[in-house]
Design a protein around this motif. Sequence first.
Motif, short mmCIF file in Angstrom:
data_model
loop_
_atom_site.label_atom_id
_atom_site.label_comp_id
_atom_site.label_asym_id
_atom_site.label_seq_id
_atom_site.Cartn_x
_atom_site.Cartn_y
_atom_site.Cartn_z
N LEU A 6 0.65 -1.16 -0.05
CA LEU A 6 -0.03 -0.07 0.15
C LEU A 6 1.04 1.19 -0.08
CD1 LEU A 6 -2.67 1.32 0.18
CD2 LEU A 6 -2.68 1.07 2.69
N ALA A 7 1.81 1.21 0.73
CA ALA A 7 2.75 2.52 0.75
C ALA A 7 3.48 2.68 -0.48
CB ALA A 7 3.78 2.25 1.87
N ARG A 11 3.28 5.79 -2.94
CA ARG A 11 4.31 6.71 -3.62
C ARG A 11 4.27 6.89 -5.18
NH1 ARG A 11 9.21 4.48 0.38
NH2 ARG A 11 8.29 5.41 2.42
N SER A 12 4.05 5.63 -5.71
CA SER A 12 3.80 5.47 -7.13
C SER A 12 2.75 6.62 -7.82
CB SER A 12 3.65 4.29 -7.80
OG SER A 12 2.51 3.99 -7.11
N VAL A 13 1.62 6.62 -6.96
CA VAL A 13 0.74 7.62 -7.62
C VAL A 13 0.98 9.17 -7.23
CG1 VAL A 13 -1.73 8.33 -7.11
CG2 VAL A 13 -1.22 6.08 -6.93
N VAL A 14 1.77 9.27 -6.25
CA VAL A 14 2.42 10.73 -6.00
C VAL A 14 3.52 11.06 -6.85
CG1 VAL A 14 3.29 12.23 -4.33
CG2 VAL A 14 1.68 10.81 -3.49
N LEU A 20 5.17 12.73 -13.96
CA LEU A 20 4.78 12.04 -15.14
C LEU A 20 3.94 12.55 -16.00
CD1 LEU A 20 5.79 8.40 -14.11
CD2 LEU A 20 7.48 10.10 -15.15
N ASP A 21 2.60 12.84 -15.33
CA ASP A 21 1.41 13.47 -16.05
C ASP A 21 1.81 14.65 -16.75
OD1 ASP A 21 0.09 11.19 -14.81
OD2 ASP A 21 -0.91 12.39 -13.19
#
Length: 275
Positions: A6-7, A11-14, A20-21
């Motif tokens: 989950l952590a 972190r990957s989402v942030v 990257l977006d």
Amino acid sequence: MRVHTLAAFERSVVFRALYLDADRPTWADKAAALRAEGLRPVSKSKRQAGRRALSPDRLLVALAHQPGRVARVETLAMIFALFGIRPAEAARGLVLDKTATGGLRLAVAGAKVSAVRGQPLRVLEIEPTRRGQSALAVAFLRTYVDETGGDLAATPADVVAVRRAMRQAQPGLSPYAYRHARASEAKATQGRAGAAAWLGHSNDRTQQAYGHARSAKGAVAITAATASRPVRRTKTLPPTLVERFVQVATRLAARPSSPSAKAPPPRRRLPRPSW
């Protein structure tokens, strides 16, 4: 394992949202948001930081009041403040010496050097000005030469420590801010070729990105700058009046004649009188 997964997902989402977006926030968005709030964005310009940089003497006093500051950091900070060299050049090794007139002489091995670019070696000479400008800083380094011989090389940790100490002394202050400040002094007193030799450039055009002659404050008296390569003169200077006339004449001579230009009408002949 579930907690770590989950952590890592968070972190990957942030990371994706920040880096990257396509619509990720940038520094321009932050500046626009500050202006919308009526606040002025903080300038990151090293040239502007060089205009308001502390004099070497004031920097030395500010470093002396920082708790736990070692003398090695003060020595490197004074070299940056007085000579405006690159941090990478300090890592290559420096040779500091005293002059007979009470000044300092520094031998620098260039950092940005190729077959045609930069100066492999240059020697810079300065003289102290009044107390409060550079007299204390020059005396501090002359004492260092007497005690150690003048050889000095900076490690990456030394450069980081110097940058941190300068930021604590004045926000935005850095070795490159002093590079701009000393470039202004060199432009005001040494001319284009002398300023290029002082900065370690092989031509007199690159200095356009450093300082301004009108920004010189006289904190350091630059007396000489000798480089191992001759400084190439580029065609960046404004042309003289004769050169401008030659350019205009050349363009006029190369201009083709206009085919639409009409020939002048033939001259009309009057009939002769019969008498």
